[in-house]
Write a protein that holds these residues in place. Structure first.
Motif, short mmCIF file in Angstrom:
data_model
loop_
_atom_site.label_atom_id
_atom_site.label_comp_id
_atom_site.label_asym_id
_atom_site.label_seq_id
_atom_site.Cartn_x
_atom_site.Cartn_y
_atom_site.Cartn_z
N UNK A 299 4.41 4.42 -3.88
CA UNK A 299 4.39 3.60 -5.08
C UNK A 299 3.91 2.21 -4.65
N UNK A 300 2.70 1.84 -5.06
CA UNK A 300 2.08 0.60 -4.58
C UNK A 300 2.04 -0.46 -5.67
N UNK A 301 2.43 -1.70 -5.28
CA UNK A 301 2.20 -2.82 -6.19
C UNK A 301 0.71 -3.14 -6.18
N UNK B 124 -6.93 -3.92 1.03
CA UNK B 124 -6.48 -4.10 -0.36
C UNK B 124 -4.97 -3.99 -0.47
N UNK B 125 -4.50 -3.10 -1.32
CA UNK B 125 -3.04 -2.89 -1.48
C UNK B 125 -2.40 -2.29 -0.22
N UNK B 126 -3.24 -1.90 0.74
CA UNK B 126 -2.74 -1.21 1.94
C UNK B 126 -2.73 0.30 1.77
N UNK B 127 -3.32 0.78 0.69
CA UNK B 127 -3.22 2.20 0.32
C UNK B 127 -3.53 3.15 1.49
N UNK B 128 -4.71 2.98 2.09
CA UNK B 128 -5.14 3.92 3.14
C UNK B 128 -4.29 3.72 4.40
N UNK C 215 0.45 -8.90 -0.25
CA UNK C 215 0.75 -7.77 -1.15
C UNK C 215 0.85 -6.46 -0.34
N UNK C 216 -0.10 -6.26 0.59
CA UNK C 216 -0.08 -5.04 1.41
C UNK C 216 1.21 -4.98 2.25
N UNK C 217 1.60 -6.13 2.81
CA UNK C 217 2.82 -6.16 3.64
C UNK C 217 4.04 -5.87 2.77
#
Ligand SMILES: C[S@@+](CC[C@H](N)C(=O)[O-])C[C@H]1O[C@@H](n2cnc3c(N)ncnc32)[C@H](O)[C@@H]1O
Length: 281
Positions: free
Chosen positions: A87-89, A125-129, A154-156
């Motif tokens: 679940x990503x912000x 970006x959001x750190x998705x990958x 945000x990724x952190x």
């Protein structure tokens, strides 16, 4: 409007569906936005259709539905998006992670040994990958970079939110601020859309940052820049893997071959479109 005037869940959804009737996803968007305003799951809407919204819930819902009607992506309205099983912000500073980028994660997992690996995700970006890889491979050490500190924060925060510890994030303009020079895997979903692509003027993408989407030289400039420097940051037989546009397969293969990569291969998605190209140092 006082509490007595606020509609039931069923009536609020009916109003929202009508307001969003121009959109193919209007009914789903209505439910997602109402769940967000109520702080409840979908089953709550089904179980309590007659329950009245409070004044503030109704006001919030109307505001979000009207913003959605003017085109804002649902993920920016709710502030989060599912990717992999995370679940990503998200924020308007970041691309909204796409389901198709899960193929990049799968390809990276399938083509890399499970044993301890050092991994770099360029343009995180959001750190998705980075987060999906770190979660699937607890023995790997993953570094995600992006060039703005607010994106890295945000990724952190997404790493903390999902309880993932074998990942860190750093501000860097591609490789420029990196101190580490030896990775076993470099993965990237970089900007790859041509500035004049008409798709940029359509739908949700209008609200996403151009810096996440657009690259010079017909969308290939960032892929070329990353490929030309990756050799110096990969261990022997290290893997470089890109997501790219569905018509860019031949050009990305040519770039990797020109940069001396071997076993250069393009993978197609379920629709048969060339979306991922990889090569070994
Ligand atoms: C297509 S988005 C991918 C985001 C994320 N990896 C994903 O798949 O959802 C490209 C990302 O590259 C970042 N980016 C663009 N230019 C960059 C640069 N010179 N150095 C580092 N990151 C950059 C953007 O900020 C954006 O987050």
């Amino acid at each position: 409007m006082n509490n007595a005037e606020s509609p039931s869940i069923e009536a609020a959804l009916a109003w929202a569906r009508k307001t969003l009737s121009q959109s193919d996803s209007g009914a789903l968007d209505s439910r997602v936005l109402l769940c967000h305003c109520l702080g409840k799951g979908l089953s709550y809407l089904m179980t309590w259709p007659d329950k009245a919204l409070t004044d503030s819930q109704w006001q919030d819902f109307q505001t979000l539905v009207c913003r959605r009607a003017s085109g804002e992506p649902v993920a920016y309205l709710t502030g989060h998006r599912e990717f992999w099983d995370l679940d990503l912000q998200v924020s308007p500073d970041t691309l909204i992670p796409r389901p198709e980028t899960e193929h990049l994660v799968e390809a990276a997992l399938e083509n890399t040994p499970k044993t301890s690996r050092k991994v770099l995700d360029l343009g995180t970006g959001t750190g998705a990958v980075a987060l999906a890889l770190a979660k699937e491979r607890p023995a790997w050490q993953v570094l995600g970079v992006d060039y703005q500190s607010k994106i890295i924060e945000l990724a952190a925060s997404n790493a903390r939110r999902n309880g993932i510890n074998n990942v860190r994030f750093q501000v860097s303009d591609w490789f420029q601020q990196l101190s580490d020079t030896s990775f076993d895997l470099i993965v990237s979903n970089p900007p790859y859309i041509d500035d004049e692509d008409h798709w940029l003027a359509q739908g949700d993408v209008r609200f996403e940052p151009r810096s996440a989407l657009v690259s010079g030289n017909q969308g290939l400039a960032d892929i070329e820049a990353i490929a030309s420097q990756s050799g110096g940051y990969l261990s022997q037989d290290g893997l470089l893997i890109f997501e790219h546009g569905y018509q860019q397969g031949p050009q990305v293969r040519a770039i990797l071959i020109r940069q001396g990569f071997s076993r250069v291969t393009t993978l197609s998605d379920l629709a048969g479109l060339e979306r991922i190209t990889l090569g070994y140092r």
